[in-house]
Design a protein around this motif. Sequence first.
Motif, PDB file in Angstrom:
ATOM      1  N   UNK A  22       0.857  -1.186   0.000  1.00  0.00           N
ATOM      2  CA  UNK A  22       0.000   0.000   0.000  1.00  0.00           C
ATOM      3  C   UNK A  22       0.890   1.233   0.000  1.00  0.00           C
ATOM      4  N   UNK A  23       0.817   1.994  -1.064  1.00  0.00           N
ATOM      5  CA  UNK A  23       1.605   3.217  -1.157  1.00  0.00           C
ATOM      6  C   UNK A  23       0.800   4.387  -0.596  1.00  0.00           C
ATOM      7  N   UNK A  24       1.501   5.371  -0.049  1.00  0.00           N
ATOM      8  CA  UNK A  24       0.851   6.532   0.560  1.00  0.00           C
ATOM      9  C   UNK A  24       1.412   7.814  -0.032  1.00  0.00           C
ATOM     10  N   UNK A  25       0.540   8.789  -0.182  1.00  0.00           N
ATOM     11  CA  UNK A  25       0.943  10.126  -0.605  1.00  0.00           C
ATOM     12  C   UNK A  25       0.259  11.125   0.321  1.00  0.00           C
ATOM     13  N   UNK A  26       1.039  11.768   1.168  1.00  0.00           N
ATOM     14  CA  UNK A  26       0.491  12.668   2.179  1.00  0.00           C
ATOM     15  C   UNK A  26       0.805  14.107   1.791  1.00  0.00           C
ATOM     16  N   UNK A  27      -0.225  14.945   1.734  1.00  0.00           N
ATOM     17  CA  UNK A  27      -0.030  16.372   1.434  1.00  0.00           C
ATOM     18  C   UNK A  27      -0.711  17.196   2.513  1.00  0.00           C
ATOM     19  N   UNK A  28      -0.154  18.379   2.743  1.00  0.00           N
ATOM     20  CA  UNK A  28      -0.644  19.251   3.807  1.00  0.00           C
ATOM     21  C   UNK A  28      -1.704  20.200   3.283  1.00  0.00           C
ATOM     22  N   UNK A  29      -2.828  20.273   3.989  1.00  0.00           N
ATOM     23  CA  UNK A  29      -3.871  21.257   3.684  1.00  0.00           C
ATOM     24  C   UNK A  29      -3.661  22.490   4.549  1.00  0.00           C
ATOM     25  N   UNK A  30      -3.517  22.274   5.863  1.00  0.00           N
ATOM     26  CA  UNK A  30      -3.132  23.325   6.799  1.00  0.00           C
ATOM     27  C   UNK A  30      -2.463  22.649   7.983  1.00  0.00           C
ATOM     28  N   UNK A  31      -2.255  23.382   9.092  1.00  0.00           N
ATOM     29  CA  UNK A  31      -1.473  22.826  10.202  1.00  0.00           C
ATOM     30  C   UNK A  31      -2.180  21.683  10.925  1.00  0.00           C
ATOM     31  N   UNK A  32      -3.471  21.520  10.682  1.00  0.00           N
ATOM     32  CA  UNK A  32      -4.211  20.440  11.352  1.00  0.00           C
ATOM     33  C   UNK A  32      -4.851  19.462  10.368  1.00  0.00           C
ATOM     34  N   UNK A  33      -4.868  19.799   9.082  1.00  0.00           N
ATOM     35  CA  UNK A  33      -5.516  18.928   8.109  1.00  0.00           C
ATOM     36  C   UNK A  33      -4.540  18.481   7.028  1.00  0.00           C
ATOM     37  N   UNK A  34      -4.664  17.193   6.687  1.00  0.00           N
ATOM     38  CA  UNK A  34      -3.794  16.602   5.682  1.00  0.00           C
ATOM     39  C   UNK A  34      -4.636  15.704   4.782  1.00  0.00           C
ATOM     40  N   UNK A  35      -4.203  15.586   3.533  1.00  0.00           N
ATOM     41  CA  UNK A  35      -4.848  14.644   2.617  1.00  0.00           C
ATOM     42  C   UNK A  35      -3.927  13.461   2.394  1.00  0.00           C
ATOM     43  N   UNK A  36      -4.487  12.282   2.548  1.00  0.00           N
ATOM     44  CA  UNK A  36      -3.726  11.051   2.370  1.00  0.00           C
ATOM     45  C   UNK A  36      -4.357  10.257   1.231  1.00  0.00           C
ATOM     46  N   UNK A  37      -3.545   9.871   0.251  1.00  0.00           N
ATOM     47  CA  UNK A  37      -4.013   9.028  -0.845  1.00  0.00           C
ATOM     48  C   UNK A  37      -3.366   7.655  -0.708  1.00  0.00           C
ATOM     49  N   UNK A  38      -4.218   6.635  -0.691  1.00  0.00           N
ATOM     50  CA  UNK A  38      -3.780   5.251  -0.548  1.00  0.00           C
ATOM     51  C   UNK A  38      -3.978   4.510  -1.864  1.00  0.00           C
ATOM     52  N   UNK A  39      -2.994   3.713  -2.246  1.00  0.00           N
ATOM     53  CA  UNK A  39      -3.112   2.873  -3.425  1.00  0.00           C
ATOM     54  C   UNK A  39      -2.517   1.507  -3.100  1.00  0.00           C
ATOM     55  N   UNK A  40      -3.265   0.456  -3.392  1.00  0.00           N
ATOM     56  CA  UNK A  40      -2.814  -0.898  -3.097  1.00  0.00           C
ATOM     57  C   UNK A  40      -2.657  -1.688  -4.388  1.00  0.00           C
ATOM     58  N   UNK A  41      -1.628  -2.516  -4.451  1.00  0.00           N
ATOM     59  CA  UNK A  41      -1.427  -3.333  -5.648  1.00  0.00           C
ATOM     60  C   UNK A  41      -2.285  -4.588  -5.638  1.00  0.00           C
ATOM     61  N   UNK A  42      -2.805  -4.955  -4.481  1.00  0.00           N
ATOM     62  CA  UNK A  42      -3.638  -6.148  -4.329  1.00  0.00           C
ATOM     63  C   UNK A  42      -4.901  -5.771  -3.552  1.00  0.00           C
ATOM     64  N   UNK A  43      -5.944  -6.588  -3.613  1.00  0.00           N
ATOM     65  CA  UNK A  43      -7.100  -6.332  -2.746  1.00  0.00           C
ATOM     66  C   UNK A  43      -6.649  -6.285  -1.286  1.00  0.00           C
TER      67      UNK A  43
END
Length: 824
Positions: free
Chosen positions: A746-767
């Motif tokens: 499971x790969x992760x991509x974390x980006x900052x929205x502000x000092x308390x909020x973040x967006x995390x994108x998850x991608x998995x190669x398998x179910x």
Amino acid sequence: MKQQTLNGSWHLYQADKTDPIPATVPGCVHLDLLASEKIPDPYYRDNELKTMWVGETDWLYRRQVTVPAEFLEHDRVLLRCEGLDTLATIRLNGQEIAQTDNMFRTWEFDLKSALQAGDNEFEILFASPVKYAQQRLAERNLPAWTDEKVLGGNWMRKAQCNFGWDWGIRQVTSGIWRDISMVAFNTARLTDLYIRQDHTTAGQVDLSCEISTEHVTEDPLTAQVTVTRNETIVTETNLPLNRATKSISLTINDPQLWWPNGMGAQPLYQVAVTLLDETGQQLDSITKRIGLRTLKLVRQADEWGESFHFEANGVPFFSKGANWIPADQFTPRLTDDWYTRLLSDAAAVNMNMLRVWGGGIYEADIFYDLCDRLGLCVWQDFMFACGTYPSFDEDYMATVKAEAEDNVRRLRHHASLALWCGNNELEQGLVAETWTESTMSWADYGKLFEKLLPDVVTRLNPETDYWVGSPHTPQGNRYDFNNPNSGDAHIWNVWHGKEPFEFYRTCMHRFNSEFGFQSFPEPRTVYGYTEPQDRNVTSYIMEHHQRSGIGNSTIMHYMLDWFRLPTAFESTLWLSQIQQGMAIKYAVEHWRRTMPRGMGTLYWQINDCWPIASWSSLDYYGRWKALHYMTRHFFAPLLISGVEDSATNQVELHVTSDLLTEQVGQVRWQLTTVDGDLIEQAEATAQIQPNQNNRLDTVDLQPHVEVYGVRNLMLWLTLTVADEVVSTNLVTLSRPKHLELAAPTISTNLTKIDSRQYQLTLTSDKPAMWVWVMLDNHDAKLSDNFLHLYPNHPLSLTITVEQPTTLAKMEQNLQVSSLVDTYR
């Protein structure tokens, strides 16, 4: 009217001792002892056993009060106590003023004869509730379910769970638990404002405001009545008053109706009454916030027996929610912010109803104010649960009547109030033809629950329905308390009866007001009450923080049925939460599919009163368990679900809608192997009828079972409306423990929205099943969690942390796990 608060600093004394302990009012003895480090934290390890003596002891509160002479010059001077827990003797300057016996009542006492200008001394002596309970039990036994309780609490008008429960700590409290003040007035004061609504005429709502006053003179008075919304006056009028209660009518044109959560908005109006003397001087005022709506329990004959559902503004709706218990054993330390957090979290997962359970308390005003704002309908129990009660005792019945009147008057104006209910589970085996060692008689039961309480509701709040008890069967054999054709039901056949989760799909009850399954709290919570040597689910401390006699063993019993044995303590805690969520999902999805026969599910329970393994979806600290995240999905306004048939290997597809308008959606299913290889997929347009279940199609998987086997298939369901995915689901033909899942990357991509909020994108190669995200050393709330990842389909989440942090620290503390990590 003048008011002098007595909240704040007092001195507390253990009976027969002279050393003062600083006390805070409102509060309770335990909190004062904790603040002064006189007792250890009862919630840690087994400290509960070291602090039970507190409830076995008498305690004295003392305070010096300076009263100005002009305060005494008023015609009436009263002591107002909004909550005394429980057996209190009040003295002023050595003179006994009163004795009290009911923590749920508001008490007022005249002080004129004892109060003096200058310095005064108040004393309130609280007798030990445990000793009183033992004394009364010795006089006459009152049968009650005894698991994990200090016995005799049913002799007292006190929170029954204070004495322990199968999720509760045994810490029997005493103290001034709500506001206390002195009140002084001349001429008159307002004592009540009762607002009734008439929705008969289209385009308007007529209000009838019944104003009650207490007069001490014959002077003419005027009541000024003003209705506002968003600080704008909607209507106003004046009413001359005399000693009698008077009513005045007002009309609200173009009314903005209040709706339960998910059905519409929650506009609120403010009704203010100002009492004026003949010179126009203000004497007193009362303000109540209301919502314009009708809210009814509908019981009528139908093809299955008798309906049990609620209607708002004439529109039937499926009740989605949970049971609420006191959010702390020591309720005075609950803050408005804490109530806001817990109730907002209920609304956030698509709940529209909470049941205030009858073994706790009539909640604080802020609770009902928030329910009004959030659209959370309130099923309100009177405070009787799991025991018999002395309705043969005239003094007991008198204080219960006053308690009921106080609380009906206090709560009846709330838009969220949906139902008054007499008791919890007395008809589930505690009532019989005569008094026995385990039951009370139907005759004495009827005096309280079929006469006194409904009479109070009918007289003071006839707009709100009364239900005698929960569960209750109104038709046929009353001992058949969970009859599926009428009334409400408590479905405990799974947890207490060891039925499989699939049992829920056989239940066709009209309204399921209790059912549940337990889990452990997350590791961070458990580490707060354990030492490293305690961290095994069979350890003494872990079992001490489990009050269901079958608790931890039942969790593990079902875990072995459904999952591979976890390999670590933390994995066991997390997996128990996944299992709990899956159990409740089985039940709720089924009952939503039975609409309109079944029209409500309130799972047990939403919250905890101390850190413990329990049925809650929010732990004591408000941390979301897997169940709470899953609730957002299975209580969604539009729900796609599948029902697998292991005999035929077919899957029925359903879309359940709580929306009030027809929807057009796209239903897609994809069949993959457990490795993620796509076998077959299909998509179709669905006309989704409103406020009902829609059975769509049946997918025949038998040909694929013959090729791949039942352990190798996963059916992914997706519902899209207006190009937005509104519901997803996953169906397997095999229990998770038998699926040969590959370990996903499971790969992760974390980006900052502000000092308390973040967006995390998850991608998995398998179910990846039940993927969950956690942060070391951070409390955080995620927009979703414990979800299934379809291979190579990115999924984005929002993470909100309680304390500001940096992106680097977030990446350092981020952990992502899935089902296979619990056993590999």
